[in-house]
Scaffold this active site. Sequence first.
Site, PDB file in Angstrom:
ATOM      1  N   GLU A 402       0.811  -1.224   0.000  1.00  0.00           N
ATOM      2  CA  GLU A 402       0.000   0.000   0.000  1.00  0.00           C
ATOM      3  C   GLU A 402       0.837   1.262   0.000  1.00  0.00           C
ATOM      4  O   GLU A 402       0.701   2.099   0.877  1.00  0.00           O
ATOM      5  CB  GLU A 402      -0.942  -0.019   1.210  1.00  0.00           C
ATOM      6  CG  GLU A 402      -1.900  -1.172   1.131  1.00  0.00           C
ATOM      7  CD  GLU A 402      -2.923  -1.185   2.246  1.00  0.00           C
ATOM      8  OE1 GLU A 402      -2.546  -0.955   3.397  1.00  0.00           O
ATOM      9  OE2 GLU A 402      -4.097  -1.426   1.955  1.00  0.00           O
ATOM     10  N   GLU A 485      -4.517 -10.188   0.262  1.00  0.00           N
ATOM     11  CA  GLU A 485      -5.296 -10.114   1.499  1.00  0.00           C
ATOM     12  C   GLU A 485      -6.741 -10.409   1.134  1.00  0.00           C
ATOM     13  O   GLU A 485      -7.227  -9.953   0.110  1.00  0.00           O
ATOM     14  CB  GLU A 485      -5.209  -8.718   2.139  1.00  0.00           C
ATOM     15  CG  GLU A 485      -3.812  -8.369   2.620  1.00  0.00           C
ATOM     16  CD  GLU A 485      -3.681  -6.965   3.208  1.00  0.00           C
ATOM     17  OE1 GLU A 485      -4.687  -6.394   3.686  1.00  0.00           O
ATOM     18  OE2 GLU A 485      -2.551  -6.440   3.180  1.00  0.00           O
TER      19      GLU A 485
HETATM   20  C1  GAL Z   1      -5.067  -3.573   4.280  1.00  0.00           C
HETATM   21  C2  GAL Z   1      -3.656  -3.471   4.779  1.00  0.00           C
HETATM   22  C3  GAL Z   1      -3.420  -4.198   6.055  1.00  0.00           C
HETATM   23  C4  GAL Z   1      -4.521  -3.910   7.011  1.00  0.00           C
HETATM   24  C5  GAL Z   1      -5.827  -4.312   6.408  1.00  0.00           C
HETATM   25  C6  GAL Z   1      -6.995  -3.964   7.280  1.00  0.00           C
HETATM   26  O1  GAL Z   1      -5.411  -2.442   3.619  1.00  0.00           O
HETATM   27  O2  GAL Z   1      -2.735  -3.896   3.839  1.00  0.00           O
HETATM   28  O3  GAL Z   1      -2.197  -3.790   6.571  1.00  0.00           O
HETATM   29  O4  GAL Z   1      -4.553  -2.553   7.271  1.00  0.00           O
HETATM   30  O5  GAL Z   1      -6.047  -3.617   5.236  1.00  0.00           O
HETATM   31  O6  GAL Z   1      -6.936  -4.509   8.525  1.00  0.00           O
END
Ligand code: GAL
Length: 938
Positions: A402, A485
Amino acid sequence: MDTRALIDGLGPGEGALQPRARYRSDAAEIDLGGRWRFAPYERALDAPEEPARGDAEIQVPGHWQLQGHGAPAYTNVVFPFPVDPPHVPDANPAGDYQRDVELPDLDGRRVILRFDGVDNAAQIWFNGREVGTTKGSRNTHEFDVTQHARPGVNDLRVRVVQFSATSYLEDQDMWWMSGIFRPVTVLLLPEESLGDLRVRADVDPATGEGILRVDADADASVRIAALGVDARAGEEIRIPGVRAWSPEDPALYELVVAGAHESARLRIGFRRIEIRDAQILVNGIPVLFRGVNRHDHHPDRGRAVTVDDIREDLLLMKRSNVNAIRTSHYPPRPELLELADELGFWVIDEADFESHGFSELGERRNPVDDPAWRDALVDRMRRMVARDRNHPSVIMWSLGNESGAGRNLADMRAAALELDDSRPIHYERDYSFRYSDVFSLMYPTHEAVEKIGRFETVTLPRHAVILADEGELSGLDAKPFILCEYAHAMGTGPGGLEEYQELFRHYPRVQGGFVWEWFEHGIAYDAGGARVHGYGGDFGETVHDGNFVADGLVSPERVGRPALTDLAQVFRPVDIRVGENRIEVENRFERSSTEGIAYTVTTLLADGGEVDEPIEIPVARARETVTAPLLTRPDALLVTVSARLAAASAWAPAGHELAWGQRLVRLPDPPAGADAVWAVDPRGISAGVVRLEGPTLGAWRAPTDNDRATRMVELRGGVSDAGSWKKLNLHAPAVWTDPDTGERRWGFAGRDVGFDERLALEPVDGGLALDARLTPRGPWPEGQTLARIGHDWVIPGAGPRTRVRWFGRGFRQSYPDTGAGARLGWFEGSVAELQEHYLRPQDNGVRAEVSVLEIELGGRRLVISGEPFSFSLRPWTDAELDAANHPHELAADTGRLILSINAHVHGVGTAACGPGVLEQHRLHPREAHLALRFAISR
Ligand code: GAL
């Protein structure tokens, strides 16, 4: 360098040696962990020019905020200080560390000081001489201090600042905590040491031939006894018949590299990573990541984790069928990779880079696109790749997380490839994916994943992928797709795991993903004797992001949440389908047969007994399905087939359950009722000492983090499920009873929608029959959802120790879109054990598909049976649960229990960060029917 220069410098640290591989050699090492002297400063610029030998003491490795100096602070995206790079506020805490270092006679050896992690930047002095600085909190830095070293006592001092210019590169979603948090080591190296070691252990998947080349900075021999290899560094060696490395078979070979004065032992694995036809192949076979994102975390020590902590994490992951780790969002302690090599994980190793806070400012001045930051970023990449490239577990390098898009990514990528061109590069936040060999997204909807699987063009609306600009993604056809993620595991949830897994299995291009995340990063503190796990705002922060730091599969104490139980079954390596007279086993291992698996059949009988027996099921080759006959006894109610480890493995004992499948033959009969006399009055029902007050309508629940969807609402606007329930005041039902028909009309404060209820409570042979029909009434808003439709009862006099037994899904909770790991059966426990204490209290503990529920009350056993329902049983009302911010704020015993029996429940989804509840799991106003029998059992 003065402290101001340390703080303002945009570049990498100075004075450190070239980064090199981490390995164990016979050179002496001195671990400098332990008590150091410490002098804290509220403002770094107030520190004296010379670093102090402070009066305080501090544990190294550790964070000073967890040792009585300052406090941890949590923000997710937003920087905790004004964004004015490279400047950080004057109120910048710092600390001087000092310790004596005893050195033996040096005999011409070099003295190297190695720092594995200092947050955020440090200046180092040895015997009064400044030797260099570190930047890149999670990067290793080595300094040659030979010329200042002497046998006997030496004086090591380190000034650490909490913030510096490079804090703009370290905006990972985690606690802001500082200090020397990873080991510090002295290495006594021979004048001619091995230096950097570079191992290329390739394998030709067609022939099984290994192709090895080891390079060292010195002349050295290379030996692998197990393979009969005896060669020189720098030579390419062809070795027939090597066993390739993979997580399913983490075959390691001991390699000894011996120079004239130093000899090293490494454990290496042979494998080849390729991208072909939009797939990542390892040793010629496509991989499927069943992954998790892992941060370093400990409730008392923060990111100062020990090797034992890490081992426990990895063992629990293996036991939960996890096969991949993304080291979000920085390189881990190097020992993690040794453990990953040994236990078997694919690892995406991520550089220590996140500049997410600039996204709040339209990416203005984001370092990713500013040449002034190039060297710092390239340095981070090089330090990671050089340290970790000999590990077979590392399958990809990630440029960071990010951090937007910009030209420095090109140089980071080039720097990585220069050191290692054997692995693909990953980066998610540049949606051209020009610097990434894989197409990667976070939190895409199921629908988007499906489209990508079909090579269709996806549009990324703001609600499909968080933070992505609206736009089309196409022209990526050659790239494999992963979800770096997904399935944000915050609080109750995540819902929809099984549906993702089906997509991953169906579309070859979609190679799985990494659940967000392993840990809930709660930090322990004492609240009047209670051990509480704090989150953002608990430590006096003025700007913070609350409990968004608590979004993991395991609690801060490393105890698996129900989500982990679910994930283990969703990631099952074999799928077991139990039919009437046969069993089908689909082997979902990528490369292994089911040879190491032993199966058992457990049959639950009508009389409550259980029979366990082994069953022979033919061995299935990788990705093959086999069948075996099954004889079901005529008195069987439920058949469960388990796949277990036949022998102990490196990560679990023999008998460890890998997966299970079930078939329900028929529901059990409820136990016979005693001749109790039931009385029905306007306030409730009773049978002797057993009293239940109610029932009232239950349409609300204490919103889960996913119901609240705070972050998503922040990003996209709109209303969350919880918001829409609040709007209708679902938490405030009231009833009007028709004096003529007895029909009940339920409504909600200030609103004209509700439910009409026909409720009949009638004595039937020693029991009481309840028949309730709830019909929605009124102009419900389009698409409206409800948390549930059911009845709430108050049971006076019962408490947390009250025993409960049920037939249904258990032992752990299940909602319509969760609970893959909750099997059918008889379960029992206390009311206390039914509760799941998330860091912020919220609805939890619902048990689904229950046909018999028994509650021990006043020495009697209340039995509620009927058409399968969901229930929860807790000492608190939904309102009480909702009002609490931490579990200890809820009284353990309130003198009564609230029993909710639901005909229908809304799913939970993952809207805390990601898609909400899938349509098939959403609960809209609908007719509901409860047909139950209340009895007192003998
Ligand atoms: C993503 C990020 C993580 C965490 C997650 C939300 O955007 O990469 O580090 O912030 O969202 O918990």
